[in-house]
Structures are given as C-alpha cells and as structure tokens.
Scaffold this active site. Structure first.
Site, PDB file in Angstrom:
ATOM      1  CD  GLN A 125       3.657 -12.440 -28.111  1.00 16.71           C
ATOM      2  OE1 GLN A 125       2.752 -12.578 -27.289  1.00 16.71           O
ATOM      3  NE2 GLN A 125       4.414 -11.347 -28.129  1.00 16.71           N
ATOM      4  CG  HIS A 187       0.074  -9.838 -25.298  1.00 18.44           C
ATOM      5  ND1 HIS A 187      -0.110  -8.643 -24.643  1.00 18.44           N
ATOM      6  CD2 HIS A 187       1.384  -9.851 -25.693  1.00 18.44           C
ATOM      7  CE1 HIS A 187       1.039  -7.954 -24.643  1.00 18.44           C
ATOM      8  NE2 HIS A 187       1.949  -8.679 -25.290  1.00 18.44           N
ATOM      9  CD  GLU A 279       2.361  -6.745 -12.355  1.00 18.13           C
ATOM     10  OE1 GLU A 279       2.181  -5.514 -12.443  1.00 18.13           O
ATOM     11  OE2 GLU A 279       1.430  -7.567 -12.147  1.00 18.13           O
ATOM     12  CE1 TYR A 289      -2.666 -10.288  -8.197  1.00 17.08           C
ATOM     13  CE2 TYR A 289      -4.769 -10.933  -9.139  1.00 17.08           C
ATOM     14  CZ  TYR A 289      -3.817 -11.029  -8.146  1.00 17.08           C
ATOM     15  OH  TYR A 289      -4.031 -11.877  -7.078  1.00 17.08           O
ATOM     16  CE1 TYR A 300       7.684  -2.975 -25.073  1.00 20.91           C
ATOM     17  CE2 TYR A 300       5.351  -2.923 -25.611  1.00 20.91           C
ATOM     18  CZ  TYR A 300       6.455  -3.592 -25.123  1.00 20.91           C
ATOM     19  OH  TYR A 300       6.324  -4.877 -24.662  1.00 20.91           O
TER      20      TYR A 300
END
Length: 410
Positions: A125, A187, A279, A289, A300
C-alpha cells in the site's frame, strides 16, 4: 458527540470462501442498476472485490431531471493516488510507483514525470500518495506530497514540498516524517488537507500494528497538524506530557480520505475498518476514535455478524462514535469531499467518498454530524475509486486505480 449509525440486523455466518464468492457475484448483478441511482445496502470485502454497507430503510433521493453522467477524460495514468487542481485548472497527479505528472484541464494531455521527487518506497500500500497545493500558490508555488519513505527500522509516511517550475520541483524539503518507521507495507494513510489558517493536516495509518494507534508518543494511527515548514503550530490539543505536540487526534486505523466541512471548517475523514467497520468521522482536537480497542468491524476470519465486533462495537463513552459506518463487511473507502458546486444543487453539502472494494462512489446526506441517508452511485463503472475532488468548474472528479481520470457532470 456524533450518534451511532443505524444497526445491522444479525447476519447468518457462512464459510468465508463461499461468502466472498457470493459477495462478488452480488456486486456484478447489481452494478448495472446502481449507476446514477441509489443502493442503500450492500456487502464488501476490505481491499478486495465487493462493496458494502449496513442495511438502511431510507429512501434514495429521486434522481434529477438531467441525470449525472461519468465522462472519462483520460485513461493514460498509472496507478494514480491523489490529485490537486492548479489555479489554471490543470491537475497535479501522483502515481503510486513514484512519479508525479500534470494533466491538462480537459484531460487531453499528460506531462512527463516532474523532476525533483525523492525516492519512494513503492510496495504493497506504500508509494507516492497524496498531493496538495499551497494556499498561497499563486505568489509562492509550493506543492506538498506524502509518500512512503524507507529508513532505519523499515518505512513510514513522510511529507515533502517543492516549488513547481514548469515540469520541475525545486527547493525540495522533507517537512515531516512519521515516527517510528516500522516493518511492513500497509496502512500508510494518508491525505493532506490545508486548514483555513493555512496549517496542514496529515492523516496517518497505524501501519497494521494496532496498539500504537493509542500511543501518543508515536505518529502511528494519528492525525497531525503542522505548519507549512513542518514546525508545530500553536493551538494543538494537549494530550499529556509525553505526547508529541503535533498530534491532533488518535485511535485511527487507516484514514485514506479527508476533507474540511464547508460550513464548520471541521476536519472529517474516512478510514478503513478490518472486516467491516469502515468509518466516516468528524475529527475533534484531542479526539480518540477507538482503534484497535473498539470497532464495528470484526477480526479477519471471524463469522460475519454482531457478536464478533471488536470490543463490542459501541465506542462511547470512552471513545468517539463514528458519524457512520459500513457493516457487515467493508467498502474500503478512499478519498472524501463535501460538495459545494452549482452543477448539482440537489447534492449541496453532501459528502462523497470513493470505494476500492465496493467499486462505487458513495453519497452521504448529513444533518449536522448525523447521517440522514446514503446512496451508492456509478457502480457500473466497475472501478476502484481512489480519490474524489471537486473541480473549480463545480463538477466532481475521480481517480481510479485502473488509471482513469473521470469527471462527473450532466
């Protein structure tokens, strides 16, 4: 504090492999019906083929008399990730492998790579990520970009800036480095958003490490607010004696969309959940959060349903509830914008976000910080939508992982 979204009724567990087959088949069957109309429910798998949401009994807004359409301006980009409009309508576009190009306002011309971009760690990513234009670009043409940077301990999200001159970026400076650098290639976040006071928000993923999102001595799983030269501005929340002073909020998983609310000026973001639990959040200074302690998603491999929600799902009172969330699986949201243009008056003030797994554009209707309804648009494009922006002409623009720049107009 935002109110939680409507709850999904229990979902009967089936084998994971079979569930994925059914999800993929369902999206293919519904894609044609979804273009330009609303689907208020669905299912998705984070990062894979499929899309998803809770079940919602709200009725979609009736389509306008002249329907919105999607116009492909170019298909010549290579894994584009972010873009920003220059004052003359051209667009600076980042491409994940490490190059930055300029696309003409009509999409007909794509420049060669801009020189001056530092080395990018393009794996998984990671890569060249978001881009933003300085609020004072017309007098001092700084361009800012985020990217995955290799270093001691692994890699991390960094932010650099350079002055745009023709097809070159000059006076390049790295103004921020996510600490610590860690192993892995997932991430990274990250979106760049300038506040009205010209300070810069940077959204940062927790690098698939989980618990550091709650550790205020690190940048992992945080939003930071910095000055344009990377220094720490006044007015950031005080999160304690050991907290990094640039932190704005914490407890985030992987926020890949961010935008300022056009009325309040608040920062909002969308972030990936695990198996479900994506979200939409209104970000408050010092707000926590909940990740990885609380999520409406599941680990998962867990049977899909309500019993597996991490920490029971409900964030309050210790953590901030999301404005909205997607269950039982994920749409993998990326990109966020609040619409303020004249082209679609019926969409004024709505939030729009792309979906990588659900392969659609989502429209969320809000009343303050409460979701009223949501609508799934343009699923027939069958594209992973990576970034969503509003153009200076008042239309919406999308980037897709397949290399397309698309204008939504009528």
């Amino acid at each position: 504090m935002s109110q939680p979204a409507m709850r999904q009724p229990p979902f009967t567990a089936i084998p994971d492999s079979r569930r994925r087959e059914l999800i993929d088949a369902a999206w293919k069957l519904t894609a044609f019906a979804a273009a330009g109309t609303g689907l208020l429910s669905g299912m998705a798998a984070c990062g894979g083929g499929g899309g998803g949401s809770r079940t919602d009994s709200s009725t979609p807004t009736p389509p306008p008399s002249v329907a919105a359409r999607a116009v492909v301006l170019t298909s010549a980009l290579s894994s584009p990730w972010g873009f920003a409009f220059l004052p003359d309508g051209r667009m600076v576009v980042t491409q994940k492998s490490g190059s930055m190009v300029i696309v003409s306002a009509d999409g007909g011309t794509v420049s060669g790579p801009l020189s001056g971009v530092p080395a990018v760690a393009s794996a998984g990513q990671g890569g060249l990520l978001d881009v933003a234009i300085d609020p004072d670009f017309e007098t001092d043409p700084w361009v800012y970009w985020s990217y995955a940077e290799s270093g001691s301990g692994g890699s991390g999200t960094a932010v650099a800036r350079g002055r745009l001159s023709g097809t070159a970026l000059a006076d390049v400076q790295v103004i921020f480095r996510q600490l610590p650098k860690v192993s892995g290639d997932g991430h990274f976040g990250s979106r760049l958003v300038f506040r009205s006071d010209k300070t810069l928000f940077v959204t940062l993923g927790e690098r698939q490490k989980g618990s550091p999102a709650q550790d205020v001595t690190t940048h992992l799983g945080k939003v930071v607010r910095i000055e344009r030269d990377g220094s720490v501005p006044s007015g950031n929340p005080n999160l304690g004696g050991t907290a990094r002073p640039e932190l704005w909020s914490l407890g985030h998983r992987n926020p890949q969309g961010a935008a300022l609310h056009p009325t309040t000026g608040d920062l909002w973001l969308v972030e990936h959940g695990p198996q479900g639990g994506d979200e939409l959040n209104r970000v408050t200074p010092g707000g926590n959060y909940g990740w990885p302690v609380k999520s409406y998603g599941c680990n998962y491999g867990d049977p899909v349903g309500t019993a597996c929600r991490i920490g029971g799902g409900t964030h309050a009172p210790t953590y901030i509830e999301p404005v909205s969330y997607w269950v039982p699986t994920s749409i993998a949201p990326s990109g966020l914008v609040f619409y303020t243009g004249a082209g679609f008056p019926e969409w004024q003030g709505n939030a729009f976000l792309g979906a990588l797994a659900g392969q659609a554009l989502w429209r969320v209707v809000l009343s303050g910080a409460t979701e009223v309804s949501r609508e799934r648009l343009f699923a027939s494009l069958d594209e992973r939508i990576r970034c969503v922006r509003q153009g200076p002409d008042g239309w919406l623009y999308l980037l897709t992982d397949s290399g397309k720049l698309i204008r939504i107009d009528r």
